[in-house]
Design a protein around this motif. Structure first.
Motif, PDB file in Angstrom:
ATOM      1  N   VAL A  13       0.831  -1.206   0.000  1.00 47.38           N
ATOM      2  CA  VAL A  13       0.000   0.000   0.000  1.00 47.38           C
ATOM      3  C   VAL A  13       0.867   1.259   0.000  1.00 47.38           C
ATOM      4  O   VAL A  13       0.573   2.237  -0.691  1.00 47.38           O
ATOM      5  N   ILE A  14       1.962   1.236   0.784  1.00 49.24           N
ATOM      6  CA  ILE A  14       2.848   2.406   0.830  1.00 49.24           C
ATOM      7  C   ILE A  14       3.462   2.657  -0.545  1.00 49.24           C
ATOM      8  O   ILE A  14       3.563   3.797  -0.999  1.00 49.24           O
ATOM      9  N   GLY A  15       3.846   1.587  -1.218  1.00 57.46           N
ATOM     10  CA  GLY A  15       4.396   1.743  -2.563  1.00 57.46           C
ATOM     11  C   GLY A  15       3.378   2.327  -3.519  1.00 57.46           C
ATOM     12  O   GLY A  15       3.718   3.168  -4.370  1.00 57.46           O
ATOM     13  N   VAL A  16       2.116   1.907  -3.400  1.00 56.78           N
ATOM     14  CA  VAL A  16       1.057   2.458  -4.248  1.00 56.78           C
ATOM     15  C   VAL A  16       0.896   3.950  -3.995  1.00 56.78           C
ATOM     16  O   VAL A  16       0.751   4.753  -4.928  1.00 56.78           O
ATOM     17  N   LEU A  17       0.936   4.348  -2.727  1.00 59.60           N
ATOM     18  CA  LEU A  17       0.803   5.769  -2.393  1.00 59.60           C
ATOM     19  C   LEU A  17       1.962   6.580  -2.971  1.00 59.60           C
ATOM     20  O   LEU A  17       1.771   7.710  -3.447  1.00 59.60           O
ATOM     21  N   TRP A  18       3.176   6.006  -2.938  1.00 58.00           N
ATOM     22  CA  TRP A  18       4.319   6.691  -3.547  1.00 58.00           C
ATOM     23  C   TRP A  18       4.115   6.856  -5.050  1.00 58.00           C
ATOM     24  O   TRP A  18       4.404   7.907  -5.619  1.00 58.00           O
ATOM     25  N   GLY A  19       3.611   5.802  -5.703  1.00 56.79           N
ATOM     26  CA  GLY A  19       3.369   5.877  -7.141  1.00 56.79           C
ATOM     27  C   GLY A  19       2.323   6.922  -7.488  1.00 56.79           C
ATOM     28  O   GLY A  19       2.468   7.663  -8.468  1.00 56.79           O
ATOM     29  N   ILE A  20       1.256   6.995  -6.705  1.00 56.86           N
ATOM     30  CA  ILE A  20       0.217   7.994  -6.952  1.00 56.86           C
ATOM     31  C   ILE A  20       0.751   9.403  -6.682  1.00 56.86           C
ATOM     32  O   ILE A  20       0.404  10.355  -7.391  1.00 56.86           O
ATOM     33  N   ALA A  21       1.616   9.528  -5.664  1.00 53.08           N
ATOM     34  CA  ALA A  21       2.231  10.830  -5.393  1.00 53.08           C
ATOM     35  C   ALA A  21       3.085  11.282  -6.580  1.00 53.08           C
ATOM     36  O   ALA A  21       3.103  12.466  -6.936  1.00 53.08           O
ATOM     37  N   ALA A  22       3.786  10.330  -7.210  1.00 45.19           N
ATOM     38  CA  ALA A  22       4.564  10.664  -8.406  1.00 45.19           C
ATOM     39  C   ALA A  22       3.640  11.124  -9.530  1.00 45.19           C
ATOM     40  O   ALA A  22       3.959  12.068 -10.267  1.00 45.19           O
ATOM     41  N   ALA A  23       2.476  10.482  -9.663  1.00 43.93           N
ATOM     42  CA  ALA A  23       1.509  10.887 -10.685  1.00 43.93           C
ATOM     43  C   ALA A  23       0.977  12.289 -10.418  1.00 43.93           C
ATOM     44  O   ALA A  23       0.799  13.083 -11.349  1.00 43.93           O
ATOM     45  N   VAL A  24       0.739  12.603  -9.152  1.00 52.84           N
ATOM     46  CA  VAL A  24       0.266  13.952  -8.800  1.00 52.84           C
ATOM     47  C   VAL A  24       1.322  14.997  -9.153  1.00 52.84           C
ATOM     48  O   VAL A  24       1.009  16.059  -9.694  1.00 52.84           O
ATOM     49  N   CYS A  25       2.595  14.695  -8.866  1.00 54.71           N
ATOM     50  CA  CYS A  25       3.679  15.627  -9.221  1.00 54.71           C
ATOM     51  C   CYS A  25       3.750  15.820 -10.728  1.00 54.71           C
ATOM     52  O   CYS A  25       3.963  16.936 -11.211  1.00 54.71           O
ATOM     53  N   LEU A  26       3.568  14.742 -11.476  1.00 54.86           N
ATOM     54  CA  LEU A  26       3.595  14.833 -12.930  1.00 54.86           C
ATOM     55  C   LEU A  26       2.435  15.689 -13.432  1.00 54.86           C
ATOM     56  O   LEU A  26       2.597  16.516 -14.332  1.00 54.86           O
ATOM     57  N   ALA A  27       1.260  15.518 -12.832  1.00 55.26           N
ATOM     58  CA  ALA A  27       0.103  16.332 -13.212  1.00 55.26           C
ATOM     59  C   ALA A  27       0.352  17.807 -12.882  1.00 55.26           C
ATOM     60  O   ALA A  27       0.049  18.701 -13.691  1.00 55.26           O
ATOM     61  N   MET A  28       0.928  18.073 -11.709  1.00 52.46           N
ATOM     62  CA  MET A  28       1.237  19.460 -11.328  1.00 52.46           C
ATOM     63  C   MET A  28       2.228  20.079 -12.295  1.00 52.46           C
ATOM     64  O   MET A  28       2.120  21.255 -12.651  1.00 52.46           O
ATOM     65  N   TYR A  29       3.196  19.273 -12.732  1.00 49.84           N
ATOM     66  CA  TYR A  29       4.180  19.780 -13.688  1.00 49.84           C
ATOM     67  C   TYR A  29       3.508  20.242 -14.977  1.00 49.84           C
ATOM     68  O   TYR A  29       3.827  21.297 -15.517  1.00 49.84           O
ATOM     69  N   PHE A  30       2.546  19.452 -15.479  1.00 48.73           N
ATOM     70  CA  PHE A  30       1.871  19.825 -16.721  1.00 48.73           C
ATOM     71  C   PHE A  30       1.077  21.119 -16.548  1.00 48.73           C
ATOM     72  O   PHE A  30       1.015  21.939 -17.456  1.00 48.73           O
TER      73      PHE A  30
END
Length: 347
Positions: A167-184
């Motif tokens: 679950v912690i790994g999933v949260l890290w992956g989703i956090a990376a997706a949020v950062c990518l979305a913020m970048y765009f």
């Protein structure tokens, strides 16, 4: 004279086809070397490197190498750094440092393919955010792609499978997706005054400085190891995956990505970059012996398919607005995604 005029279009068409083929080849090469990052990073993490140490080494080495072409590109135009310092700062902190750190943390707990698939949910996050903020339902293609990707996410997580996902790994992956979305969102405003190689080099430098500062203040644990690593059937010194992470998965990936964007156009190049997921899974299988389960592979296909639908909707351009009073069309606010970026954040 008529013969020459009849042949000219054929020659021009062939030239365009060759140019397109060359651009596609470069774009696929860029995706292939970008896809190596997770495998090289995990090889280091499994010998005792911390995610922060791997990210810091990657950013520092790549920033130094890319500074070589970036400095001549700024000759006589150093004021561009002052005019674009906010973009460079945010790109470095969010699109480079945070995005990579979260992705590497996900890779430490999940398979490379699953971690990258979670990060590729960024376009879906953007669609959902815009929908909530504007309260306007997306077009059918985007809406269908979003639902398809969310269904794929459920399968990738394999909630009913025998092997429970971290679950912690999933949260890290989703956090990376949020950062990518913020970048765009941050870089959605078109800016042609800053050369892409300068933005890439500056962002990597800012990201590296942020990582070193976080380590110096004790906020980010740093752990390095000189133990040998395993890559496929080979036992290699620690510097082999590190060199691959810096030179192949960052420097060559960035430079070839910029070349592909210039040859194909940034929107088409970013569309072709979706093949990075496929390359990442293949590299992880060959170099780490990792392969997602059958259900996860199906889910990954659905996520990628959904993102493709969203990208296809972007390539179609803005939807025609309905005529208002007096027969005039009301103005339509531009979507933050209608301008693709010259420089993608490093996954």
């Amino acid at each position: 004279m008529s013969v020459a005029s009849n042949r000219a279009p054929g020659r021009l068409s062939a030239g365009k086809l060759n140019f397109l083929a060359s651009g596609l080849g470069i774009a696929l090469f860029s995706s292939a070397v970008f896809g190596l990052s997770g495998s090289f990073a995990k090889a280091l993490l499994e010998t005792g490197w911390s995610p922060g140490a791997a990210v810091t080494a990657r950013l520092t080495g790549a920033a130094v190498i890319l500074a070589v072409p970036a400095v001549p590109a700024l000759r006589g135009r150093w004021h561009q750094l002052r005019n674009n310092w906010v973009t460079i700062l945010l790109f470095g902190l969010i699109g480079v440092a945070a995005c990579q750190l979260f992705y590497f943390n996900a890779v430490a707990r999940l398979s490379v393919g699953v971690a990258l698939l979670l990060e590729y949910l960024a376009p879906v996050i953007i669609v959902l955010w815009l929908w909530a903020a504007s309260r306007r339902r997306p077009r059918a293609l985007t809406f269908g792609g979003t639902l398809l990707s969310l269904a794929g996410l459920v399968l990738v997580l394999d909630l009913t499978g025998a092997v429970k996902i971290d679950v912690i790994g999933v949260l890290w992956g989703i956090a990376a997706a949020v950062c990518l979305a913020m970048y765009f969102f941050i870089t959605a405003k078109e800016n042609d005054s800053l050369p892409p190689i300068v933005l890439a080099s500056g962002g990597l430098l800012v990201g590296a400085a942020a990582m070193w500062l976080s380590a110096a203040t004790g906020l980010l644990p740093m752990a390095f190891s000189a133990a040998d690593t395993r890559l496929g059937p080979w036992t290699t010194p620690w510097w082999v995956p590190l060199a691959g992470l810096v030179v192949l998965a960052t420097v060559l990936a960035y430079v070839s990505g910029i070349m592909a964007a210039r040859a194909l156009g940034s929107k088409v190049a970013s569309f072709v970059s979706l093949t990075e997921v496929l390359f990442a899974v293949i590299w992880a299988w060959l170099l780490l012996g990792e392969l997602p389960g059958a259900i996860q592979l199906v889910g990954g296909a659905l996520i990628v398919g959904g993102v493709i639908l969203v990208r296809l909707d972007e390539l179609r351009g803005p939807a025609p607005a309905s005529a208002g009073a007096g027969g005039k069309e009301p103005p339509r606010a531009a979507s933050p995604l209608e301008h693709a970026n010259d420089v993608e954040p490093v996954p």
